[in-house]
Design an enzyme around this catalytic site. Structure first.
Site, PDB file in Angstrom:
ATOM      1  N   TYR A  34      16.968  17.592  32.059  1.00 21.78           N
ATOM      2  CA  TYR A  34      17.687  18.545  32.918  1.00 21.78           C
ATOM      3  C   TYR A  34      19.146  18.665  32.479  1.00 21.78           C
ATOM      4  O   TYR A  34      19.663  19.769  32.271  1.00 21.78           O
ATOM      5  CB  TYR A  34      17.616  18.098  34.383  1.00 21.78           C
ATOM      6  CG  TYR A  34      18.430  18.964  35.319  1.00 21.78           C
ATOM      7  CD1 TYR A  34      19.706  18.569  35.735  1.00 21.78           C
ATOM      8  CD2 TYR A  34      17.950  20.212  35.725  1.00 21.78           C
ATOM      9  CE1 TYR A  34      20.476  19.380  36.543  1.00 21.78           C
ATOM     10  CE2 TYR A  34      18.698  21.021  36.550  1.00 21.78           C
ATOM     11  CZ  TYR A  34      19.975  20.609  36.957  1.00 21.78           C
ATOM     12  OH  TYR A  34      20.727  21.427  37.748  1.00 21.78           O
ATOM     13  N   GLU A  35      19.805  17.510  32.282  1.00 17.06           N
ATOM     14  CA  GLU A  35      21.220  17.533  31.867  1.00 17.06           C
ATOM     15  C   GLU A  35      21.342  18.228  30.507  1.00 17.06           C
ATOM     16  O   GLU A  35      22.243  19.030  30.275  1.00 17.06           O
ATOM     17  CB  GLU A  35      21.764  16.093  31.751  1.00 17.06           C
ATOM     18  CG  GLU A  35      21.960  15.400  33.081  1.00 17.06           C
ATOM     19  CD  GLU A  35      22.184  13.890  32.903  1.00 17.06           C
ATOM     20  OE1 GLU A  35      21.281  13.236  32.316  1.00 17.06           O
ATOM     21  OE2 GLU A  35      23.245  13.390  33.305  1.00 17.06           O
ATOM     22  N   ASP A  37      19.291  20.515  29.252  1.00 14.26           N
ATOM     23  CA  ASP A  37      19.076  21.959  29.439  1.00 14.26           C
ATOM     24  C   ASP A  37      20.326  22.642  30.004  1.00 14.26           C
ATOM     25  O   ASP A  37      20.642  23.776  29.633  1.00 14.26           O
ATOM     26  CB  ASP A  37      17.883  22.200  30.375  1.00 14.26           C
ATOM     27  CG  ASP A  37      16.566  21.778  29.732  1.00 14.26           C
ATOM     28  OD1 ASP A  37      15.586  21.578  30.448  1.00 14.26           O
ATOM     29  OD2 ASP A  37      16.577  21.587  28.479  1.00 14.26           O
ATOM     30  N   SER A  82       7.130  13.755  -9.221  1.00 12.17           N
ATOM     31  CA  SER A  82       5.970  13.315  -8.426  1.00 12.17           C
ATOM     32  C   SER A  82       5.592  11.912  -8.890  1.00 12.17           C
ATOM     33  O   SER A  82       5.868  11.525 -10.034  1.00 12.17           O
ATOM     34  CB  SER A  82       4.802  14.269  -8.629  1.00 12.17           C
ATOM     35  OG  SER A  82       4.460  14.277  -9.990  1.00 12.17           O
ATOM     36  N   LEU A  83       5.002  11.154  -8.005  1.00 12.39           N
ATOM     37  CA  LEU A  83       4.711   9.746  -8.272  1.00 12.39           C
ATOM     38  C   LEU A  83       3.392   9.605  -9.024  1.00 12.39           C
ATOM     39  O   LEU A  83       2.424  10.298  -8.716  1.00 12.39           O
ATOM     40  CB  LEU A  83       4.580   9.001  -6.939  1.00 12.39           C
ATOM     41  CG  LEU A  83       5.883   8.800  -6.169  1.00 12.39           C
ATOM     42  CD1 LEU A  83       5.603   8.563  -4.708  1.00 12.39           C
ATOM     43  CD2 LEU A  83       6.655   7.631  -6.767  1.00 12.39           C
ATOM     44  N   GLU A 113       8.009   1.343   0.596  1.00 13.87           N
ATOM     45  CA  GLU A 113       8.119   2.223   1.775  1.00 13.87           C
ATOM     46  C   GLU A 113       6.810   2.975   1.988  1.00 13.87           C
ATOM     47  O   GLU A 113       5.947   2.998   1.095  1.00 13.87           O
ATOM     48  CB  GLU A 113       9.295   3.194   1.615  1.00 13.87           C
ATOM     49  CG  GLU A 113       9.262   4.025   0.360  1.00 13.87           C
ATOM     50  CD  GLU A 113      10.601   4.711   0.064  1.00 13.87           C
ATOM     51  OE1 GLU A 113      11.671   4.072   0.100  1.00 13.87           O
ATOM     52  OE2 GLU A 113      10.554   5.921  -0.240  1.00 13.87           O
ATOM     53  N   LYS A 115       4.128   5.917   2.147  1.00 11.57           N
ATOM     54  CA  LYS A 115       3.958   7.185   1.447  1.00 11.57           C
ATOM     55  C   LYS A 115       3.466   8.172   2.509  1.00 11.57           C
ATOM     56  O   LYS A 115       2.280   8.220   2.842  1.00 11.57           O
ATOM     57  CB  LYS A 115       2.974   7.082   0.298  1.00 11.57           C
ATOM     58  CG  LYS A 115       2.912   8.377  -0.504  1.00 11.57           C
ATOM     59  CD  LYS A 115       2.101   8.227  -1.779  1.00 11.57           C
ATOM     60  CE  LYS A 115       2.128   9.505  -2.611  1.00 11.57           C
ATOM     61  NZ  LYS A 115       1.657  10.708  -1.873  1.00 11.57           N
ATOM     62  N   ARG A 136       8.959  21.594  -2.523  1.00  9.27           N
ATOM     63  CA  ARG A 136       8.992  21.000  -3.866  1.00  9.27           C
ATOM     64  C   ARG A 136       8.527  22.001  -4.916  1.00  9.27           C
ATOM     65  O   ARG A 136       9.091  22.090  -6.004  1.00  9.27           O
ATOM     66  CB  ARG A 136       8.109  19.754  -3.898  1.00  9.27           C
ATOM     67  CG  ARG A 136       8.060  19.081  -5.257  1.00  9.27           C
ATOM     68  CD  ARG A 136       7.233  17.809  -5.265  1.00  9.27           C
ATOM     69  NE  ARG A 136       7.117  17.352  -6.636  1.00  9.27           N
ATOM     70  CZ  ARG A 136       6.219  17.839  -7.508  1.00  9.27           C
ATOM     71  NH1 ARG A 136       5.347  18.767  -7.115  1.00  9.27           N
ATOM     72  NH2 ARG A 136       6.171  17.419  -8.765  1.00  9.27           N
ATOM     73  N   LYS A 309      -2.088   3.914  -3.795  1.00 10.21           N
ATOM     74  CA  LYS A 309      -2.853   4.773  -2.882  1.00 10.21           C
ATOM     75  C   LYS A 309      -3.883   3.977  -2.078  1.00 10.21           C
ATOM     76  O   LYS A 309      -4.517   3.053  -2.624  1.00 10.21           O
ATOM     77  CB  LYS A 309      -3.591   5.867  -3.683  1.00 10.21           C
ATOM     78  CG  LYS A 309      -2.690   6.800  -4.445  1.00 10.21           C
ATOM     79  CD  LYS A 309      -1.866   7.690  -3.528  1.00 10.21           C
ATOM     80  CE  LYS A 309      -2.733   8.724  -2.883  1.00 10.21           C
ATOM     81  NZ  LYS A 309      -2.539  10.094  -3.315  1.00 10.21           N
TER      82      LYS A 309
END
Ligand SMILES: NC(=O)c1cnc(OC2CCCC2)nc1N
Length: 325
Positions: A34-35, A37, A82-83, A113, A115, A136, A309
């Site tokens: 609300y605040e 908005d 690309s990997l 990390e 994928k 990309r 993968k």
């Protein structure tokens, strides 16, 4: 009077952008809807009365673009590589051995990390303002989807510092959004998206940004393509991206060697089903940026990173409602 109004508009832009950051990037809102908005409504009203005071980073400009005929091409300043993939522990160790031979040293470490299974985009900022974003494409040339990217609330329109920088991230559609979207499409007898990645790609490549805005896309930024600041490691780059206001995946791990990296990959695979977004593997990256230049890249892929993968996720069988008479 008008200076006062301009000041109030600038104040509201900064305030709403801050609360967007807390809600969409940190998932830790400070004020009620609300605040929020009320602030947003005040800004819309003032901008309607004083359009000359509409700032480029105003949150009202996120869904502004008109419907396009097509997408302009963007030549990437730095190619989006690309990997290459590995599918086993043995292949991962081969990657590590080749890299140590190539570098002539073991004096480096890795970052592991997620994928994210989405689509890669490059985001360009000038003096801290978001000016352009592109898919990309083939790595060298992509499509200008700036207006559509502006609708993604976790993409900052203005950075913490007024710098020039190009970053890379993966746009994705959270699993829950994907399920809801396909349910809606089923009700409207529209073709279903095969998976969240296709849904994200289809949503980002909409000619009408208002449709993109309805799709609740999100992004993780994970690479500095180009910037003026001297960065030494990927870990430092990720912390810098987070400082600037980007949404960076919190679950990356710095690993001293490939054995630790493999253990981190196994931990990622264990929690894969619990994540609110799809991943198709884990990425192992050489942490030292200067050594990345020594390792170099092939035409397509870096020699200093691989994607480990995972097998395709078992789709939970669609429960068939059995009529019980
Ligand atoms: N889908 C991902 O989550 C992802 C994709 N790509 C990369 O790295 C690029 C930058 C350097 C080589 C490839 N990292 C990722 N996390």
């Amino acid at each position: 009077m008008s200076e006062f109004i301009k000041k109030r508009i600038r104040e509201l832009v900064d305030l709403i952008n801050y609360h967007d950051y807390k809600y969409y990037v940190e998932d830790n809102p400070e004020i009620s809807d609300y605040e929020y908005d009320m602030l947003y409504r005040e800004l819309v009203e003032l901008e309607k009365q004083y359009p000359e005071y509409i700032f480029p980073d105003s949150p009202t400009q996120r869904v502004g673009g008109k419907v396009k005929e097509g997408f302009k091409e963007v030549v990437h300043r730095v190619p989006l590589l690309s990997l290459s993939n590995v599918f086993s522990e043995g292949e991962l160790y081969d990657f590590d051995r080749r890299l140590r031979e190539l570098l002539g040293t073991d004096d480096f470490n890795y970052v592991v990390e997620y994928k994210i299974d989405g689509l890669s985009v490059a985001l360009e900022y000038e003096n801290g303002l978001f000016v352009r974003g592109a898919t990309r494409g083939d790595g060298n040339v992509g499509e200008d989807v700036t207006e559509n990217l502006k609708t993604i609330r976790s993409i900052p329109l203005k950075l913490k510092d007024d710098i020039n920088i190009v970053v890379r991230g993966e746009v994705f559609m959270p699993k829950d959004e994907f399920i809801k979207l396909n349910q809606e499409r089923e009700e409207n007898e529209e073709p279903l998206f095969a998976n969240p990645r296709n849904a994200a790609a289809g949503s980002l490549r909409q000619l009408d940004p208002r449709i993109t805005a309805q799709r609740k896309l999100d992004i993780f930024v994970f690479n500095v393509q180009w910037c003026e600041k001297e960065l030494k490691t990927h870990d430092e780059a990720l912390r810098y991206l987070k400082y600037l206001g980007f949404k960076v995946s919190p679950d990356y791990v710095v690993c001293s060697n490939i054995k630790e990296a493999y253990e981190a990959i196994k931990k990622v695979e264990e929690k894969r089903g619990l994540l609110p977004f799809e991943i198709d593997g884990a990425v192992v990256k050489l942490n030292q940026l200067a050594l990345r230049d020594v390792a170099g890249s092939t035409a397509k892929s870096p020699r200093w990173a691989v994607a480990y993968k995972f097998p395709p996720e078992k789709k939970e069988t669609k429960l068939i409602d059995i009529e019980v008479n």
